[in-house]
Motif scaffolding. Structure first.
Motif, PDB file in Angstrom:
ATOM      1  N   ALA A 208      39.618  36.418  54.536  1.00 17.44           N
ATOM      2  CA  ALA A 208      40.130  36.475  55.904  1.00 17.44           C
ATOM      3  C   ALA A 208      39.384  37.492  56.757  1.00 17.44           C
ATOM      4  O   ALA A 208      39.376  37.377  57.989  1.00 17.44           O
ATOM      5  CB  ALA A 208      41.620  36.808  55.888  1.00 17.44           C
ATOM      6  N   PRO A 211      35.735  35.165  57.948  1.00 22.81           N
ATOM      7  CA  PRO A 211      35.931  33.707  57.936  1.00 22.81           C
ATOM      8  C   PRO A 211      34.890  32.980  58.787  1.00 22.81           C
ATOM      9  O   PRO A 211      35.204  32.039  59.529  1.00 22.81           O
ATOM     10  CB  PRO A 211      37.336  33.569  58.535  1.00 22.81           C
ATOM     11  N   VAL A 255      41.080  30.191  53.614  1.00 25.41           N
ATOM     12  CA  VAL A 255      40.823  31.565  54.060  1.00 25.41           C
ATOM     13  C   VAL A 255      41.916  32.450  53.463  1.00 25.41           C
ATOM     14  O   VAL A 255      43.098  32.264  53.753  1.00 25.41           O
ATOM     15  CB  VAL A 255      40.803  31.658  55.601  1.00 25.41           C
ATOM     16  N   GLY A 257      43.577  36.278  51.855  1.00 22.86           N
ATOM     17  CA  GLY A 257      43.708  37.712  52.044  1.00 22.86           C
ATOM     18  C   GLY A 257      43.171  38.503  50.869  1.00 22.86           C
ATOM     19  O   GLY A 257      42.939  37.966  49.780  1.00 22.86           O
TER      20      GLY A 257
END
Length: 408
Positions: A208, A211, A255, A257
């Motif tokens: 993230a 991206p 995407v 974390g």
């Protein structure tokens, strides 16, 4: 590089060129991860590659394509570490002088291994883009050839040999999950994958914080920033050559974390005894995050590299112990008189807790003068075990609180 006869021939030629110089890495079926996700999962273990990453494939094809004059001038590259080692490995094998620019925060293990392979390493810039600009300036000033990490047809063909091998070993894959930075690995795998299995579903993965390809494909400006565990895919600007290939062939880009990728590094280390760097574990993170979406399907995941700094891996493992309730820090209030520490340790030990560290806090304690606090680090079985110890201490009159509060 759309799926054409020439494109797949370039990848097959790359495989023949690399044979004997790199490792044909295994495609490992993993039962534990398969049971956890409902999919039949195969891991393509590029962490076992000769330099610990798939990057040695594309670098080898590119350096082998150079003329005698280009080899004599030397080469320069920019890399977060894995492309650097790939270039350094083949440059040393072919007798080519190599200078590698790396971002200043590159893990020590990648810097050291690149230097061990004979390349000159220059640490410059806060991220890959800054290092790349410095490398391009050096190439222009010296006449050395810049070796692109992903945006080059030879490099893409070399990276495509990953999917070529995987689909030779497991030809009936339904889904292939591949991490994306600049897009060289995914572009090559997309061409090879759809040439060999047109029904193959291709899924990319990005962090993230970076991206860039996912945003570019949506028509949004690329970019990114910040410190990530997945520095191998921390690319602000995706490739110009790789972008249209990925747009044509890739169904979706997950995407994720930082916590998700860190958890995947831990899962591979603990559950499969596989050492993967953050970028290398991103595909597993995407599979877990899909929450059963691929249940009943045959899924291949490229573990793109294993060059994780030892200290970072240690922190991941220790944080995993804390979050799983297997290591906990307790702050315990006691009276400052003889026998109290013995009584506390007896209660903890009697319940099966293993005391790792004790810090007796007197000087910086703000309570009554005859009271004090203990900070105790304990090895435990799980979160329920921690609760039993805390309850027992509290019942015995010792006010106790958990300092490490991220247990599951």
């Amino acid at each position: 590089m759309p799926v054409t006869i020439d494109a797949i021939r370039a990848i097959r030629d790359a495989a023949a060129l690399l044979e004997g110089d790199i490792i044909r890495t295994p495609a490992l079926p993993v039962r534990r991860l398969s049971r956890a996700t409902g999919a039949e999962v195969y891991l393509k273990l590029e962490n076992l590659q000769v330099t610990g990453s798939f990057k040695v494939r594309g670098a080898g094809v590119k350096l082998n394509s150079l003329s005698d004059g280009e080899r004599a001038r030397g080469v320069v590259a920019a890399s977060a570490g894995n492309h650097a080692q790939g270039v350094a490995f083949h440059a040393g094998r072919l007798g080519i002088a190599a200078t590698i620019y790396m971002p200043e925060g590159t893990p020590f293990t990648k810097v050291g291994r690149t230097e061990d392979l004979g390349a000159t390493v220059v640490l410059e810039g806060a991220d890959f883009n800054a290092a790349r600009e410095a490398a391009l300036a050096h190439a222009e000033a010296t006449g050395k050839l810049f070796i692109a990490p992903f945006d080059d047809p030879h490099v893409i063909a070399g990276q495509g040999t990953v999917a070529l091998e995987l689909l030779e070993d497991v030809p009936d894959l339904d889904v292939l999950i591949v991490p994306i930075g600049g897009g060289g690995l995914m572009a090559g795998c997309a061409v090879a994958g759809h040439a060999m299995n047109p029904r193959l579903e291709l899924i990319g993965v990005q962090t993230a914080l970076y991206p860039s390809m996912a945003r570019a494909l949506k028509g949004e400006p690329p970019g990114g920033g910040g410190t990530t565990i997945a520095e191998g895919i921390a690319v602000k600007t995706p490739g110009e050559i790789t972008r249209p290939i990925i747009a044509e062939h890739v169904k979706d880009i997950a995407v994720l974390g930082e916590d998700q990728i860190e958890a995947a590094v831990l899962m591979l280390a603990e559950g499969q005894r596989i050492v993967a760097e953050g970028a290398g574990a991103a595909g597993v993170a995407a599979l877990v995050a899909a929450d059963g979406k691929y249940s009943g399907r045959k899924v291949g995941i490229v573990i793109s590299g294993g060059n994780i700094d030892s200290r970072l891996l240690s922190n991941v493992l220790l944080r995993g112990l804390v979050r799983g309730g297997r290591m906990v820090s307790l702050r315990i209030s006691i009276s400052d008189r003889p026998g109290m520490l013995s009584e506390v340790s007896g209660l903890i030990g009697g319940l099966g807790g293993n005391i790792l560290e004790v810090y007796h806090q007197r000087l910086f304690f703000e309570g009554p003068i005859r009271d004090t606090e203990l900070d105790v680090v304990i090895e435990t079985v799980d979160a329920e075990h921690v609760r039993k110890i805390v309850d027992a201490l509290t019942a015995a009159g010792f006010q106790t609180r958990v300092l490490s509060n991220r247990m599951n």
